[in-house]
Write a protein that holds these residues in place. Structure first.
Motif, PDB file in Angstrom:
ATOM      1  N   THR A  75     -81.301 -29.257  -5.803  1.00 44.02           N
ATOM      2  CA  THR A  75     -81.945 -29.262  -4.490  1.00 44.02           C
ATOM      3  C   THR A  75     -83.169 -30.160  -4.521  1.00 44.02           C
ATOM      4  OG1 THR A  75     -82.643 -27.803  -2.698  1.00 44.02           O
ATOM      5  CG2 THR A  75     -83.540 -27.340  -4.873  1.00 44.02           C
ATOM      6  N   ALA A  76     -83.583 -30.605  -3.331  1.00 42.47           N
ATOM      7  CA  ALA A  76     -84.760 -31.489  -3.246  1.00 42.47           C
ATOM      8  C   ALA A  76     -86.004 -30.722  -3.718  1.00 42.47           C
ATOM      9  CB  ALA A  76     -84.932 -31.932  -1.809  1.00 42.47           C
ATOM     10  N   GLN A  77     -86.957 -31.450  -4.292  1.00 43.57           N
ATOM     11  CA  GLN A  77     -88.175 -30.833  -4.820  1.00 43.57           C
ATOM     12  C   GLN A  77     -88.966 -30.122  -3.716  1.00 43.57           C
ATOM     13  OE1 GLN A  77     -89.707 -33.590  -7.561  1.00 43.57           O
ATOM     14  NE2 GLN A  77     -91.080 -32.158  -8.564  1.00 43.57           N
ATOM     15  N   THR A  78     -88.713 -30.515  -2.475  1.00 42.69           N
ATOM     16  CA  THR A  78     -89.457 -29.937  -1.346  1.00 42.69           C
ATOM     17  C   THR A  78     -88.881 -28.582  -0.919  1.00 42.69           C
ATOM     18  OG1 THR A  78     -87.958 -31.217   0.060  1.00 42.69           O
ATOM     19  CG2 THR A  78     -90.133 -32.176  -0.410  1.00 42.69           C
ATOM     20  N   ALA A  79     -87.700 -28.245  -1.448  1.00 44.68           N
ATOM     21  CA  ALA A  79     -87.077 -26.977  -1.032  1.00 44.68           C
ATOM     22  C   ALA A  79     -87.887 -25.802  -1.573  1.00 44.68           C
ATOM     23  CB  ALA A  79     -85.645 -26.921  -1.557  1.00 44.68           C
ATOM     24  N   ASN A  80     -87.698 -24.667  -0.911  1.00 41.60           N
ATOM     25  CA  ASN A  80     -88.464 -23.485  -1.323  1.00 41.60           C
ATOM     26  C   ASN A  80     -87.513 -22.310  -1.557  1.00 41.60           C
ATOM     27  OD1 ASN A  80     -90.394 -21.544  -1.778  1.00 41.60           O
ATOM     28  ND2 ASN A  80     -90.595 -21.073   0.419  1.00 41.60           N
ATOM     29  N   ILE A  81     -87.324 -21.945  -2.840  1.00 38.29           N
ATOM     30  CA  ILE A  81     -86.444 -20.814  -3.168  1.00 38.29           C
ATOM     31  C   ILE A  81     -87.210 -19.912  -4.123  1.00 38.29           C
ATOM     32  CG2 ILE A  81     -84.234 -20.093  -4.159  1.00 38.29           C
ATOM     33  CD1 ILE A  81     -83.231 -22.979  -3.693  1.00 38.29           C
ATOM     34  N   GLU A  82     -87.410 -18.683  -3.714  1.00 41.73           N
ATOM     35  CA  GLU A  82     -88.150 -17.739  -4.555  1.00 41.73           C
ATOM     36  C   GLU A  82     -87.205 -16.676  -5.080  1.00 41.73           C
ATOM     37  OE1 GLU A  82     -92.576 -17.286  -3.026  1.00 41.73           O
ATOM     38  OE2 GLU A  82     -91.704 -15.377  -3.731  1.00 41.73           O
ATOM     39  N   ALA A 141     -78.754 -41.985 -14.172  1.00 46.41           N
ATOM     40  CA  ALA A 141     -77.353 -41.724 -13.814  1.00 46.41           C
ATOM     41  C   ALA A 141     -77.190 -40.253 -13.434  1.00 46.41           C
ATOM     42  CB  ALA A 141     -76.442 -42.094 -14.974  1.00 46.41           C
ATOM     43  N   PHE A 142     -77.862 -39.369 -14.176  1.00 44.45           N
ATOM     44  CA  PHE A 142     -77.757 -37.934 -13.870  1.00 44.45           C
ATOM     45  C   PHE A 142     -78.426 -37.622 -12.527  1.00 44.45           C
ATOM     46  CE2 PHE A 142     -76.654 -33.734 -14.857  1.00 44.45           C
ATOM     47  CZ  PHE A 142     -77.728 -32.868 -14.712  1.00 44.45           C
ATOM     48  N   SER A 143     -79.518 -38.297 -12.249  1.00 46.61           N
ATOM     49  CA  SER A 143     -80.186 -38.098 -10.940  1.00 46.61           C
ATOM     50  C   SER A 143     -79.239 -38.479  -9.808  1.00 46.61           C
ATOM     51  CB  SER A 143     -81.446 -38.953 -10.845  1.00 46.61           C
ATOM     52  OG  SER A 143     -82.412 -38.469 -11.735  1.00 46.61           O
ATOM     53  N   MET A 165     -74.118 -34.444  -5.529  1.00 47.30           N
ATOM     54  CA  MET A 165     -73.849 -33.011  -5.325  1.00 47.30           C
ATOM     55  C   MET A 165     -74.648 -32.508  -4.119  1.00 47.30           C
ATOM     56  SD  MET A 165     -73.682 -31.328  -9.139  1.00 47.30           S
ATOM     57  CE  MET A 165     -72.207 -30.310  -8.907  1.00 47.30           C
ATOM     58  N   ARG A 166     -75.930 -32.893  -4.088  1.00 51.47           N
ATOM     59  CA  ARG A 166     -76.832 -32.428  -3.011  1.00 51.47           C
ATOM     60  C   ARG A 166     -76.330 -32.889  -1.648  1.00 51.47           C
ATOM     61  NH1 ARG A 166     -81.047 -33.958  -5.290  1.00 51.47           N
ATOM     62  NH2 ARG A 166     -81.295 -36.037  -4.389  1.00 51.47           N
ATOM     63  N   SER A 167     -75.786 -34.100  -1.620  1.00 47.65           N
ATOM     64  CA  SER A 167     -75.289 -34.636  -0.348  1.00 47.65           C
ATOM     65  C   SER A 167     -74.159 -33.752   0.186  1.00 47.65           C
ATOM     66  CB  SER A 167     -74.784 -36.070  -0.571  1.00 47.65           C
ATOM     67  OG  SER A 167     -74.126 -36.539   0.574  1.00 47.65           O
ATOM     68  N   VAL A 168     -73.286 -33.306  -0.693  1.00 47.24           N
ATOM     69  CA  VAL A 168     -72.169 -32.448  -0.244  1.00 47.24           C
ATOM     70  C   VAL A 168     -72.679 -31.045   0.096  1.00 47.24           C
ATOM     71  CG1 VAL A 168     -70.025 -31.317  -1.018  1.00 47.24           C
ATOM     72  CG2 VAL A 168     -70.376 -33.763  -1.413  1.00 47.24           C
ATOM     73  N   ASP A 169     -73.652 -30.551  -0.687  1.00 49.93           N
ATOM     74  CA  ASP A 169     -74.252 -29.253  -0.364  1.00 49.93           C
ATOM     75  C   ASP A 169     -74.782 -29.273   1.077  1.00 49.93           C
ATOM     76  OD1 ASP A 169     -75.937 -28.840  -3.619  1.00 49.93           O
ATOM     77  OD2 ASP A 169     -73.825 -28.715  -3.055  1.00 49.93           O
ATOM     78  N   ASP A 170     -75.508 -30.349   1.402  1.00 50.56           N
ATOM     79  CA  ASP A 170     -76.130 -30.432   2.736  1.00 50.56           C
ATOM     80  C   ASP A 170     -75.077 -30.578   3.831  1.00 50.56           C
ATOM     81  OD1 ASP A 170     -79.002 -32.335   1.513  1.00 50.56           O
ATOM     82  OD2 ASP A 170     -78.582 -30.184   1.544  1.00 50.56           O
ATOM     83  N   GLN A 171     -74.015 -31.359   3.551  1.00 48.28           N
ATOM     84  CA  GLN A 171     -72.946 -31.485   4.558  1.00 48.28           C
ATOM     85  C   GLN A 171     -72.250 -30.137   4.774  1.00 48.28           C
ATOM     86  OE1 GLN A 171     -70.543 -35.397   3.997  1.00 48.28           O
ATOM     87  NE2 GLN A 171     -71.858 -35.218   2.195  1.00 48.28           N
ATOM     88  N   MET A 172     -72.017 -29.447   3.690  1.00 48.14           N
ATOM     89  CA  MET A 172     -71.320 -28.136   3.797  1.00 48.14           C
ATOM     90  C   MET A 172     -72.121 -27.198   4.675  1.00 48.14           C
ATOM     91  SD  MET A 172     -68.869 -26.049   2.878  1.00 48.14           S
ATOM     92  CE  MET A 172     -68.677 -24.258   2.929  1.00 48.14           C
ATOM     93  N   GLN A 173     -73.466 -27.299   4.564  1.00 45.07           N
ATOM     94  CA  GLN A 173     -74.309 -26.338   5.296  1.00 45.07           C
ATOM     95  C   GLN A 173     -74.593 -26.776   6.720  1.00 45.07           C
ATOM     96  OE1 GLN A 173     -77.616 -24.853   3.058  1.00 45.07           O
ATOM     97  NE2 GLN A 173     -78.761 -24.199   4.861  1.00 45.07           N
ATOM     98  N   ASN A 174     -74.606 -28.097   6.983  1.00 43.71           N
ATOM     99  CA  ASN A 174     -75.135 -28.557   8.272  1.00 43.71           C
ATOM    100  C   ASN A 174     -74.128 -29.190   9.216  1.00 43.71           C
ATOM    101  OD1 ASN A 174     -77.702 -27.768   7.291  1.00 43.71           O
ATOM    102  ND2 ASN A 174     -77.816 -29.683   6.130  1.00 43.71           N
ATOM    103  N   VAL A 175     -72.985 -29.645   8.712  1.00 39.57           N
ATOM    104  CA  VAL A 175     -72.055 -30.354   9.595  1.00 39.57           C
ATOM    105  C   VAL A 175     -71.275 -29.329  10.428  1.00 39.57           C
ATOM    106  CG1 VAL A 175     -69.985 -31.817   9.629  1.00 39.57           C
ATOM    107  CG2 VAL A 175     -71.883 -32.358   8.086  1.00 39.57           C
TER     108      VAL A 175
END
Ligand code: F6P
Length: 535
Positions: free
Chosen positions: A103-110, A286-288, A294-304
């Motif tokens: 997830t992006a560094q700006t995300a907030n998960i506690e 390369a890992f980044s 992965m993050r791009s698909v995570d976001d599409q799964m949640q928002n499209v």
């Protein structure tokens, strides 16, 4: 299953029954726009993966009802809840936060008052620094990853998939089985002074991994002419675990250790330090990119929106094909040798996640769960098992994965490879009625009925981003099927009994204990003890 969801589920089952007699030839003849309307694109953040599911035996009404079912079952909302840390793995009282790893560094998960995103990014920075140091020092020429299941299949897949496109001065080798034939053959290729061992184990209680780590430690100490307890040996070991203290208890003394967490399942850990070996080999950038895909698909799964949510739709087609009990086996057919390990990887991801039969409420599920997942690379599969897919009595939905460009390949051969992939999907779908009419004797034996479903994924090239996007897409298809079947996709109690029995039987073999056993096992142990005696 709530009343309204149950009604929709019954409708999907009815659709499945109706589609049993559907013909792909008719479906395409009736709708010139079928291919266009059933082809979508999945973005890896940089390029698009074409997803053509028009050769699945499904009509528009069935698709509409599946989307209504997903809406009523709140699949996407539940996905968002999982991404935020909901305790979805309730039998182990854990969230399933594999998406937090990228997830992006700006995300907030506690979680329990702890900032998960901060932990993840601190560990990523530690990994980056270590990987760059190893490459700079040039001491190690080989990295041997010791792990099994998700502690092996993920890093091995990344390494294999990117080896043709990414240069490296460090070769990665993978040891998993307790059959020491494997580690012996790997160590024969290594020189002690230039070999690093990455011991990956979330629990650090996995017998195979501990046995192989012991053999590696002994081999290294002998090769370096020091004791196994020496700090010199520790310099050659790295531990990746959710239980680093257990590593020392298990006798693995490592100068470097990296953290994975209890809230990421082994089969979902590819985006963690578990992939340290290929990260060192190919570089952190390369890992980044892999994580970004992965993050791009995570976001599409949640928002499209549902109708254009490609990952959701693929998951719903899995529900339609396998959840209704219509088909029971799924063939993964990458037309790229670089993805030869993808079927193995997906076996664990899908079958260990959804190979369940009890709902979250403890009652038997009325939705069929995991198919038997298997496969192999094209074109080799055409000379091995495709006969059965074309003319067998059992229909096996196939998944073709191809790339418009692959690194350093011969252009003419690549065109032939892709022509074969398209040809296989066409032959499976539409068959060829000609042979059946020509000769009354062998005609029936040559008939190609077609009407065998497949989905084709076509990406521009096998980049780290595209690889990450593909893997996230499969992870979330598992999630969709798990939600509709109302199972827990994130535990794996079914693997425990075998492990426990193996310890008891090992004691009977080694110490001659005569525990109560069924007559077959008792007899086999006796025969083994007799046969293993050196004459
Ligand atoms: O197969 C059971 C399992 O726990 C998998 O889920 C896991 O990936 C594998 O064994 C290895 O476990 P560990 O990483 O704890 O050694």
């Amino acid at each position: 299953m709530a009343e309204d969801v149950s009604k929709l589920w019954q409708q999907v089952v009815a659709d499945s029954e109706r589609n049993r007699s559907a013909s792909l030839r008719d479906l395409f003849d009736r709708d010139d726009l079928r291919a266009q309307n059933m082809t979508q694109a999945l973005s890896d953040g940089e390029s698009e993966i074409v997803v053509d599911f028009s050769k699945q035996i499904i009509d528009e009404q069935a698709l509409k009802n599946l989307l209504a079912l997903a809406r009523q079952a709140r699949v996407v909302e539940k996905f968002a809840e999982m991404r935020s840390g909901a305790i979805v793995n309730f039998t182990e009282n854990q969230p399933a936060l594999h998406t937090a790893l990228r997830t992006a560094q700006t995300a907030n998960i506690e979680l329990d008052g702890q900032d998960i995103v901060k932990k993840v990014h601190q560990e990523l920075e530690k990994i980056r620094i270590f990987a760059e140091k190893v490459c700079r020092d040039k001491k190690f020429k080989k990295i041997v990853n010791i792990g099994i299941g998700g502690s092996d299949l993920g890093p091995a897949l990344i390494y294999d998939a990117l080896s043709a496109s990414h240069k490296t001065e460090i070769e990665c080798l993978f040891v998993s089985n307790i059959d020491s034939t494997e580690i012996n053959s790997i160590l024969a290729k290594c020189r002690p002074q230039e070999t690093m061992f990455v011991v990956c184990s979330k629990s650090f209680k996995t017998a195979e991994t501990l046995a192989n780590a012991r053999i590696a430690r002994q081999w290294l100490a002998k090769g370096l002419g020091v004791s196994v307890e020496s700090e010199v040996v520790a310099e050659h070991f790295v531990v990746v675990s959710a239980n680093n203290a257990q590593a020392r208890v298990a006798g693995v003394n490592a100068a470097n250790a990296f953290q994975i967490w209890p809230w990421v399942g082994g089969r979902y850990s590819i985006a963690s330090a578990t992939s340290l070996a290929p990260i060192i080999a190919f570089g952190f950038d390369a890992f980044s990119d892999f994580l970004a895909g992965m993050r791009s698909v995570d976001d599409q799964m949640q928002n499209v929106d549902l109708e254009n949510n490609t990952t959701l739709i693929l998951g719903l087609i899995d529900v339609f094909n396998f959840g209704t009990g219509r088909f029971s086996s799924q063939a993964i057919l990458p037309y790229a040798s670089a993805l030869r390990l993808l079927p193995n990887y997906l076996q664990q991801l899908i079958m260990e996640s959804n190979g369940k039969s009890v709902r979250q409420d403890g009652k038997p599920t009325d939705v069929a769960t995991s198919p038997v997942v298997w496969g192999g690379v094209g074109t080799n599969s055409q000379h091995a098992f495709m006969q059965m897919l074309h003319q067998g009595t059992q229909i096996v939905p196939a998944e073709f994965i191809g790339f418009a460009q692959l690194a350093n390949v011969d252009a003419e051969s690549h065109d032939a490879l892709m022509a074969n992939m398209f040809a296989q999907a066409k032959a499976l779908a539409f068959g060829d009625a000609q042979h059946a009419t020509k000769d009354s004797v062998i005609g029936p034996h040559r008939e190609m009925t077609g009407n065998r479903p497949s989905t084709t994924l076509l990406a521009k090239s096998l980049t780290p981003r595209t690889l990450g996007a593909l893997i996230a897409m499969y992870e979330h298809r598992v999630f969709v099927h798990g939600v509709i079947a109302q199972i827990n996709s994130f535990d794996q109690w079914g693997v425990e009994l075998g492990k426990t029995l193996s310890v008891e039987i090992n004691n009977q073999i080694t110490q001659g204990e005569t525990a109560v056993n069924d007559s077959s096992t008792k007899s086999l142990i006796a025969k083994y003890r007799q046969l293993r005696r050196k004459n």
